[in-house]
Design a protein around this motif. Structure first.
Motif, PDB file in Angstrom:
ATOM      1  N   TYR A 167       0.833  -1.213   0.000  1.00 59.32           N
ATOM      2  CA  TYR A 167       0.000   0.000   0.000  1.00 59.32           C
ATOM      3  C   TYR A 167       0.859   1.250   0.000  1.00 59.32           C
ATOM      4  N   ASN A 168       1.988   1.185   0.692  1.00 63.00           N
ATOM      5  CA  ASN A 168       2.896   2.323   0.710  1.00 63.00           C
ATOM      6  C   ASN A 168       3.493   2.545  -0.681  1.00 63.00           C
ATOM      7  N   ALA A 169       3.803   1.448  -1.389  1.00 65.22           N
ATOM      8  CA  ALA A 169       4.373   1.570  -2.737  1.00 65.22           C
ATOM      9  C   ALA A 169       3.368   2.174  -3.715  1.00 65.22           C
ATOM     10  N   ILE A 170       2.107   1.802  -3.598  1.00 71.73           N
ATOM     11  CA  ILE A 170       1.097   2.285  -4.546  1.00 71.73           C
ATOM     12  C   ILE A 170       0.557   3.660  -4.170  1.00 71.73           C
ATOM     13  N   PHE A 171       0.286   3.872  -2.887  1.00 70.25           N
ATOM     14  CA  PHE A 171      -0.319   5.133  -2.447  1.00 70.25           C
ATOM     15  C   PHE A 171       0.684   6.146  -1.916  1.00 70.25           C
ATOM     16  N   GLY A 172       1.833   5.676  -1.455  1.00 70.85           N
ATOM     17  CA  GLY A 172       2.825   6.576  -0.870  1.00 70.85           C
ATOM     18  C   GLY A 172       2.535   6.928   0.574  1.00 70.85           C
ATOM     19  N   ASN A 173       1.508   6.306   1.165  1.00 73.37           N
ATOM     20  CA  ASN A 173       1.166   6.578   2.556  1.00 73.37           C
ATOM     21  C   ASN A 173       0.302   5.435   3.092  1.00 73.37           C
ATOM     22  N   VAL A 174       0.468   5.145   4.382  1.00 68.10           N
ATOM     23  CA  VAL A 174      -0.344   4.133   5.051  1.00 68.10           C
ATOM     24  C   VAL A 174      -0.469   4.516   6.521  1.00 68.10           C
ATOM     25  N   ASP A 175      -1.699   4.619   6.985  1.00 67.71           N
ATOM     26  CA  ASP A 175      -1.967   4.833   8.406  1.00 67.71           C
ATOM     27  C   ASP A 175      -2.427   3.487   8.960  1.00 67.71           C
ATOM     28  N   THR A 176      -1.867   3.082  10.089  1.00 67.30           N
ATOM     29  CA  THR A 176      -2.172   1.761  10.647  1.00 67.30           C
ATOM     30  C   THR A 176      -2.962   1.897  11.937  1.00 67.30           C
ATOM     31  N   ASN A 177      -4.094   1.174  12.005  1.00 65.41           N
ATOM     32  CA  ASN A 177      -4.939   1.141  13.191  1.00 65.41           C
ATOM     33  C   ASN A 177      -5.059  -0.304  13.660  1.00 65.41           C
ATOM     34  N   PHE A 178      -4.911  -0.536  14.950  1.00 66.09           N
ATOM     35  CA  PHE A 178      -4.992  -1.890  15.504  1.00 66.09           C
ATOM     36  C   PHE A 178      -6.363  -2.104  16.135  1.00 66.09           C
ATOM     37  N   VAL A 179      -6.991  -3.239  15.821  1.00 60.33           N
ATOM     38  CA  VAL A 179      -8.287  -3.597  16.398  1.00 60.33           C
ATOM     39  C   VAL A 179      -8.089  -4.905  17.174  1.00 60.33           C
ATOM     40  N   PRO A 180      -7.918  -4.825  18.502  1.00 61.58           N
ATOM     41  CA  PRO A 180      -7.630  -6.030  19.283  1.00 61.58           C
ATOM     42  C   PRO A 180      -8.845  -6.943  19.490  1.00 61.58           C
ATOM     43  N   ILE A 181     -10.050  -6.372  19.448  1.00 65.59           N
ATOM     44  CA  ILE A 181     -11.247  -7.171  19.746  1.00 65.59           C
ATOM     45  C   ILE A 181     -11.775  -7.771  18.442  1.00 65.59           C
ATOM     46  N   ASN A 182     -11.077  -8.807  17.997  1.00 65.59           N
ATOM     47  CA  ASN A 182     -11.416  -9.567  16.804  1.00 65.59           C
ATOM     48  C   ASN A 182     -10.633 -10.876  16.899  1.00 65.59           C
ATOM     49  N   VAL A 183     -11.127 -11.925  16.258  1.00 62.24           N
ATOM     50  CA  VAL A 183     -10.403 -13.191  16.266  1.00 62.24           C
ATOM     51  C   VAL A 183     -10.016 -13.507  14.826  1.00 62.24           C
ATOM     52  N   PRO A 184      -8.741 -13.429  14.480  1.00 63.36           N
ATOM     53  CA  PRO A 184      -7.631 -12.911  15.279  1.00 63.36           C
ATOM     54  C   PRO A 184      -7.659 -11.376  15.323  1.00 63.36           C
ATOM     55  N   PRO A 185      -6.882 -10.790  16.239  1.00 60.81           N
ATOM     56  CA  PRO A 185      -6.771  -9.325  16.255  1.00 60.81           C
ATOM     57  C   PRO A 185      -6.338  -8.838  14.864  1.00 60.81           C
ATOM     58  N   ALA A 186      -6.770  -7.641  14.494  1.00 59.83           N
ATOM     59  CA  ALA A 186      -6.560  -7.187  13.117  1.00 59.83           C
ATOM     60  C   ALA A 186      -5.961  -5.789  13.043  1.00 59.83           C
ATOM     61  N   PHE A 187      -5.406  -5.509  11.879  1.00 67.43           N
ATOM     62  CA  PHE A 187      -4.900  -4.181  11.556  1.00 67.43           C
ATOM     63  C   PHE A 187      -5.765  -3.610  10.434  1.00 67.43           C
ATOM     64  N   VAL A 188      -6.152  -2.356  10.565  1.00 71.08           N
ATOM     65  CA  VAL A 188      -6.856  -1.644   9.503  1.00 71.08           C
ATOM     66  C   VAL A 188      -5.854  -0.649   8.932  1.00 71.08           C
ATOM     67  N   LEU A 189      -5.522  -0.849   7.658  1.00 71.80           N
ATOM     68  CA  LEU A 189      -4.562   0.004   6.975  1.00 71.80           C
ATOM     69  C   LEU A 189      -5.336   0.978   6.083  1.00 71.80           C
ATOM     70  N   VAL A 190      -5.015   2.256   6.217  1.00 67.92           N
ATOM     71  CA  VAL A 190      -5.758   3.299   5.483  1.00 67.92           C
ATOM     72  C   VAL A 190      -4.747   4.108   4.652  1.00 67.92           C
ATOM     73  N   SER A 191      -5.004   4.167   3.339  1.00 67.91           N
ATOM     74  CA  SER A 191      -4.178   4.943   2.431  1.00 67.91           C
ATOM     75  C   SER A 191      -5.049   5.942   1.688  1.00 67.91           C
ATOM     76  N   GLN A 192      -4.487   7.124   1.434  1.00 60.94           N
ATOM     77  CA  GLN A 192      -5.224   8.163   0.719  1.00 60.94           C
ATOM     78  C   GLN A 192      -4.587   8.377  -0.650  1.00 60.94           C
ATOM     79  N   LYS A 193      -5.441   8.516  -1.666  1.00 63.43           N
ATOM     80  CA  LYS A 193      -4.932   8.844  -2.988  1.00 63.43           C
ATOM     81  C   LYS A 193      -4.599  10.330  -3.024  1.00 63.43           C
ATOM     82  N   ARG A 194      -3.366  10.633  -3.366  1.00 62.75           N
ATOM     83  CA  ARG A 194      -2.919  12.025  -3.383  1.00 62.75           C
ATOM     84  C   ARG A 194      -2.601  12.474  -4.786  1.00 62.75           C
TER      85      ARG A 194
END
Length: 181
Positions: free
Chosen positions: A154-181
């Motif tokens: 995502y960093n290679a394609i968008f040039g940016n990635v914001d990472t959010n951790f969601v612990p209450i999930n099986v398994p715990p998960a990461f939500v990665l958010v990229s913006q088109k600039r």
């Protein structure tokens, strides 16, 4: 139980054995500006657990184009009674074709649960690249993963990635958010 069975049968395309938790669904959609969103695309929609959260918050005139390759999950999604939902039983690499069929030129937000770790690297890059191509400027690409191994894509394609951790999930998960600039 059906999701678990499909996860065991088709782990490569389902990507997990459990449905996304309510907390993960909320963690994915909190990045969407529903007042402004006219076209939302969901990649790897599964049985519609995140889809339903999106639909509950969408404008009456918005469209949700949901891609899923599993026929059983597509049947479950088609049972959702909402005219704003377009279920696409095809690979997300064909996003442009289905946008045109829906009368849309660009996407406001992409929400993805595609298990890119399990797909061929070239296909993953192609799908994310197509999403980037059709995403409007300042639009967001929102992706769930269970590790950060794909973050460089995502960093290679968008040039940016914001990472959010969601612990209450099986398994715990990461939500990665990229913006088109």
């Amino acid at each position: 139980m059906e999701f678990f069975r499909e996860g065991i049968r088709n782990l490569q395309t389902v990507g997990t054995l459990t449905r996304s938790s309510k907390q993960l669904c909320k963690g994915m959609i909190k990045h969407i500006d529903f007042e402004q969103a006219k076209v939302i695309v969901e990649l790897g929609a599964g049985d519609g657990v995140i889809t339903k959260h999106i639909l509950r918050n969408m404008r009456p005139d918005a469209k949700l184009i949901a891609f899923e390759v599993n026929p059983k999950f597509c049947a479950l999604m088609r049972a959702i009674q909402d005219d704003r939902l377009i279920v696409v039983e095809d690979s997300a690499e064909h996003i442009g074709k289905y946008l045109a069929e829906a009368g849309a030129e660009e996407i406001d937000f992409v929400v993805s649960a595609i298990p890119f770790v399990a797909l061929p690297k070239e296909l993953g890059r192609l799908i994310v690249g197509k999403a980037h191509q059709y995403l409007k400027k300042k639009g967001l690409y929102i992706q769930v993963h269970y590790s950060l191994v794909m973050r460089p894509l995502y960093n290679a394609i968008f040039g940016n990635v914001d990472t959010n951790f969601v612990p209450i999930n099986v398994p715990p998960a990461f939500v990665l958010v990229s913006q088109k600039r």
